[in-house]
Design a protein around this motif. Sequence first.
Motif, PDB file in Angstrom:
ATOM      1  N   THR A  93       0.853  -1.129   0.092  1.00 62.82           N
ATOM      2  CA  THR A  93       0.074   0.102  -0.007  1.00 62.82           C
ATOM      3  C   THR A  93       0.880   1.358  -0.155  1.00 62.82           C
ATOM      4  OG1 THR A  93      -1.695  -1.099   1.363  1.00 62.82           O
ATOM      5  CG2 THR A  93      -1.858   1.122   1.330  1.00 62.82           C
ATOM      6  N   LYS A  94       0.677   1.981  -1.112  1.00 59.13           N
ATOM      7  CA  LYS A  94       1.538   3.223  -1.023  1.00 59.13           C
ATOM      8  C   LYS A  94       0.700   4.654  -0.504  1.00 59.13           C
ATOM      9  CE  LYS A  94       1.776   5.277  -5.206  1.00 59.13           C
ATOM     10  NZ  LYS A  94       2.217   5.221  -6.795  1.00 59.13           N
ATOM     11  N   LEU A  95       1.414   5.082  -0.118  1.00 61.69           N
ATOM     12  CA  LEU A  95       0.576   6.617   0.456  1.00 61.69           C
ATOM     13  C   LEU A  95       1.506   7.658  -0.003  1.00 61.69           C
ATOM     14  CD1 LEU A  95      -1.717   7.630   2.495  1.00 61.69           C
ATOM     15  CD2 LEU A  95      -0.048   7.287   4.427  1.00 61.69           C
ATOM     16  N   TRP A  96       0.602   8.711  -0.380  1.00 61.70           N
ATOM     17  CA  TRP A  96       1.032  10.240  -0.522  1.00 61.70           C
ATOM     18  C   TRP A  96       0.458  11.137   0.574  1.00 61.70           C
ATOM     19  CZ3 TRP A  96       1.043  11.284  -6.753  1.00 61.70           C
ATOM     20  CH2 TRP A  96       1.871  10.542  -7.179  1.00 61.70           C
ATOM     21  N   VAL A 113       5.503   3.862   2.260  1.00 59.51           N
ATOM     22  CA  VAL A 113       4.988   2.460   2.021  1.00 59.51           C
ATOM     23  C   VAL A 113       4.251   2.233   3.391  1.00 59.51           C
ATOM     24  CG1 VAL A 113       5.136   0.128   1.275  1.00 59.51           C
ATOM     25  CG2 VAL A 113       6.223   2.157   0.210  1.00 59.51           C
ATOM     26  N   ILE A 114       2.948   1.689   3.407  1.00 59.07           N
ATOM     27  CA  ILE A 114       2.309   1.439   4.791  1.00 59.07           C
ATOM     28  C   ILE A 114       2.741  -0.144   5.132  1.00 59.07           C
ATOM     29  CG2 ILE A 114       0.101   1.063   6.038  1.00 59.07           C
ATOM     30  CD1 ILE A 114      -0.929   3.607   4.451  1.00 59.07           C
ATOM     31  N   ASP A 115       2.199  -1.022   4.274  1.00 58.09           N
ATOM     32  CA  ASP A 115       2.641  -2.318   4.542  1.00 58.09           C
ATOM     33  C   ASP A 115       2.939  -3.192   3.046  1.00 58.09           C
ATOM     34  OD1 ASP A 115       0.113  -2.783   2.933  1.00 58.09           O
ATOM     35  OD2 ASP A 115      -0.948  -2.279   4.430  1.00 58.09           O
ATOM     36  N   VAL A 116       3.569  -4.388   3.353  1.00 58.94           N
ATOM     37  CA  VAL A 116       4.041  -5.117   2.131  1.00 58.94           C
ATOM     38  C   VAL A 116       3.890  -6.387   2.215  1.00 58.94           C
ATOM     39  CG1 VAL A 116       6.372  -5.161   3.046  1.00 58.94           C
ATOM     40  CG2 VAL A 116       5.746  -5.367   0.503  1.00 58.94           C
ATOM     41  N   THR A 117       3.479  -7.278   1.439  1.00 61.55           N
ATOM     42  CA  THR A 117       3.687  -8.556   1.438  1.00 61.55           C
ATOM     43  C   THR A 117       4.419  -9.140   0.267  1.00 61.55           C
ATOM     44  OG1 THR A 117       1.362  -8.971   2.460  1.00 61.55           O
ATOM     45  CG2 THR A 117       2.442 -11.124   1.390  1.00 61.55           C
ATOM     46  N   MET A 118       5.477  -9.919   0.525  1.00 60.46           N
ATOM     47  CA  MET A 118       6.643 -10.240  -0.518  1.00 60.46           C
ATOM     48  C   MET A 118       6.522 -11.757  -0.386  1.00 60.46           C
ATOM     49  SD  MET A 118       9.438  -7.340   0.305  1.00 60.46           S
ATOM     50  CE  MET A 118      10.312  -7.623  -0.807  1.00 60.46           C
ATOM     51  N   THR A 119       6.545 -12.197  -1.900  1.00 60.17           N
ATOM     52  CA  THR A 119       6.719 -13.761  -2.097  1.00 60.17           C
ATOM     53  C   THR A 119       7.819 -13.897  -2.991  1.00 60.17           C
ATOM     54  OG1 THR A 119       4.438 -14.012  -1.316  1.00 60.17           O
ATOM     55  CG2 THR A 119       5.653 -15.894  -2.453  1.00 60.17           C
ATOM     56  N   SER A 120       8.684 -14.923  -2.698  1.00 60.80           N
ATOM     57  CA  SER A 120       9.801 -15.127  -3.691  1.00 60.80           C
ATOM     58  C   SER A 120       9.832 -16.763  -3.987  1.00 60.80           C
ATOM     59  CB  SER A 120      11.420 -14.520  -3.443  1.00 60.80           C
ATOM     60  OG  SER A 120      12.115 -15.090  -4.238  1.00 60.80           O
ATOM     61  N   ARG A 121      10.008 -17.175  -5.246  1.00 62.09           N
ATOM     62  CA  ARG A 121      10.282 -18.544  -5.396  1.00 62.09           C
ATOM     63  C   ARG A 121      11.125 -18.901  -6.511  1.00 62.09           C
ATOM     64  NH1 ARG A 121       5.363 -18.883  -7.013  1.00 62.09           N
ATOM     65  NH2 ARG A 121       4.245 -19.570  -4.917  1.00 62.09           N
ATOM     66  N   GLN A 147      12.134  -1.706   8.265  1.00 59.61           N
ATOM     67  CA  GLN A 147      12.467  -0.627   8.683  1.00 59.61           C
ATOM     68  C   GLN A 147      11.851   0.664   8.028  1.00 59.61           C
ATOM     69  OE1 GLN A 147      16.872  -0.859   8.811  1.00 59.61           O
ATOM     70  NE2 GLN A 147      16.763  -2.393  10.484  1.00 59.61           N
ATOM     71  N   ASN A 148      11.770   0.308   6.697  1.00 63.59           N
ATOM     72  CA  ASN A 148      11.546   1.654   5.916  1.00 63.59           C
ATOM     73  C   ASN A 148       9.984   1.764   5.785  1.00 63.59           C
ATOM     74  OD1 ASN A 148      13.901   2.095   5.000  1.00 63.59           O
ATOM     75  ND2 ASN A 148      14.309   0.820   3.482  1.00 63.59           N
ATOM     76  N   LEU A 149       9.061   0.812   6.370  1.00 64.27           N
ATOM     77  CA  LEU A 149       7.440   0.914   6.498  1.00 64.27           C
ATOM     78  C   LEU A 149       7.131   2.005   7.266  1.00 64.27           C
ATOM     79  CD1 LEU A 149       6.703  -2.916   6.303  1.00 64.27           C
ATOM     80  CD2 LEU A 149       6.814  -1.287   4.248  1.00 64.27           C
ATOM     81  N   GLY A 150       5.988   2.810   6.604  1.00 67.63           N
ATOM     82  CA  GLY A 150       5.485   3.660   7.603  1.00 67.63           C
ATOM     83  C   GLY A 150       6.200   5.057   7.945  1.00 67.63           C
ATOM     84  N   VAL A 151       7.184   4.980   7.018  1.00 66.13           N
ATOM     85  CA  VAL A 151       8.133   6.268   7.379  1.00 66.13           C
ATOM     86  C   VAL A 151       8.209   7.164   5.893  1.00 66.13           C
ATOM     87  CG1 VAL A 151       9.159   5.502   9.357  1.00 66.13           C
ATOM     88  CG2 VAL A 151      10.188   5.288   7.171  1.00 66.13           C
ATOM     89  N   PRO A 152       8.494   8.600   5.891  1.00 64.11           N
ATOM     90  CA  PRO A 152       8.557   9.227   4.610  1.00 64.11           C
ATOM     91  C   PRO A 152       9.760   8.305   3.831  1.00 64.11           C
ATOM     92  CG  PRO A 152       8.170  10.664   6.223  1.00 64.11           C
ATOM     93  CD  PRO A 152       8.272   9.307   7.240  1.00 64.11           C
ATOM     94  N   ARG A 171      15.110   7.996   2.510  1.00 61.90           N
ATOM     95  CA  ARG A 171      15.820   6.470   2.936  1.00 61.90           C
ATOM     96  C   ARG A 171      16.128   6.213   1.387  1.00 61.90           C
ATOM     97  NH1 ARG A 171      13.985   4.066   7.580  1.00 61.90           N
ATOM     98  NH2 ARG A 171      13.517   5.418   9.103  1.00 61.90           N
ATOM     99  N   PRO A 172      17.163   5.024   1.501  1.00 61.93           N
ATOM    100  CA  PRO A 172      17.613   4.405   0.280  1.00 61.93           C
ATOM    101  C   PRO A 172      16.250   4.013  -0.537  1.00 61.93           C
ATOM    102  CG  PRO A 172      18.885   3.712   2.033  1.00 61.93           C
ATOM    103  CD  PRO A 172      17.780   4.529   2.517  1.00 61.93           C
ATOM    104  N   ASN A 173      16.459   4.553  -1.733  1.00 59.95           N
ATOM    105  CA  ASN A 173      15.156   4.283  -2.770  1.00 59.95           C
ATOM    106  C   ASN A 173      15.676   3.809  -4.126  1.00 59.95           C
ATOM    107  OD1 ASN A 173      12.378   4.291  -3.478  1.00 59.95           O
ATOM    108  ND2 ASN A 173      12.155   6.648  -3.520  1.00 59.95           N
TER     109      ASN A 173
END
Length: 315
Positions: A93-96, A113-121, A147-152, A171-173
């Motif tokens: 979920t991206k937030l402006w 970015v508020i939250d994330v779900t990541m899957t790798s196969r 560490q980068n979630l919920g912060v600008p 943050r590193p982007n």
Amino acid sequence: MRSCLSFFLGLNWGWVACASTNLRPFLILCCLFALPFATLWTQDAQAQPLQTVRLEYRFESGERMAMDVAHRALTETTIGSTTQSTETATDSTKLWSIVAVDPQGLITIEHSVIDVTMTSRTSDRGQVRWSSRGNEPPPPGYESVKQNLGVPLSRLVIDRTGRVIDRQDMRPNPPSNTGDLMIVPLPDGDVAVGAEWIVPQEVVVEVPDGPRKAVRTRLRYQLQEVRDHIAVIHVDTTVLTPLDDPRLEARLLERIWDGTVRFDIQRGRVIHRTTGIDRRVVGFGGPDSSLHYKASLEEKAIVEEKAIVTKKAQP
């Protein structure tokens, strides 16, 4: 015009031949009388001006805009008779947050970015999955994500056309996996359906322990349709710099994409965006090597701000 002539002069002559000789002058007169009106109608239709719209961002200070983002990618690497595949799926979920809008229309945006779900196969290691909505610690290599979630992550100042006036990365982007621009650029002034605008880019492509090259690309945007105050915009990418090294071409795959943008004209914002890539490079690691990269990105606006809070609270 030609179809009108065919109707009056082609279809009707057979009937005229069978009709009484006295009717022929009358029918000919009718045809000649109708032709000027057909010409006037054609000229009037051609003289109608094209409907134009103005595409510009419209935000208010203190406003928040969130989008569901789904990214999918499949990478298949073949060397000789061995093929390895890596499949990834990322939902976030991206937030402006609109920090300020000054009298000149310059908009200051904080991106997070508020939250994330990541899957790798992978074909040889199985599947790894992590969701920030759960209580499990992130697996090795994912620590920085949490560490980068919920912060600008970055702060941008843009004008109403999306032109970036200033950017500060907090943050590193890293660049987007699809080479996409964070802000969709819009044209200056009023435009009609069919209008195009070009955005040049320069991408630095580097091969580990190999060559490094600046590659010029071009994003071409075209207004395809306007319906119910929604503008549909198509975008495609063209590589302008000649590439004769398959290794460089393979590193550039992520940045060559096509897509569609849906822009709400009245609200002044992107409400839906899709991009896609499906390309193959041969010879990046020798004559018997190939790389196939297929990816898609979809962003959908979350209309209600309360949906952000609800989604974040989900386990």
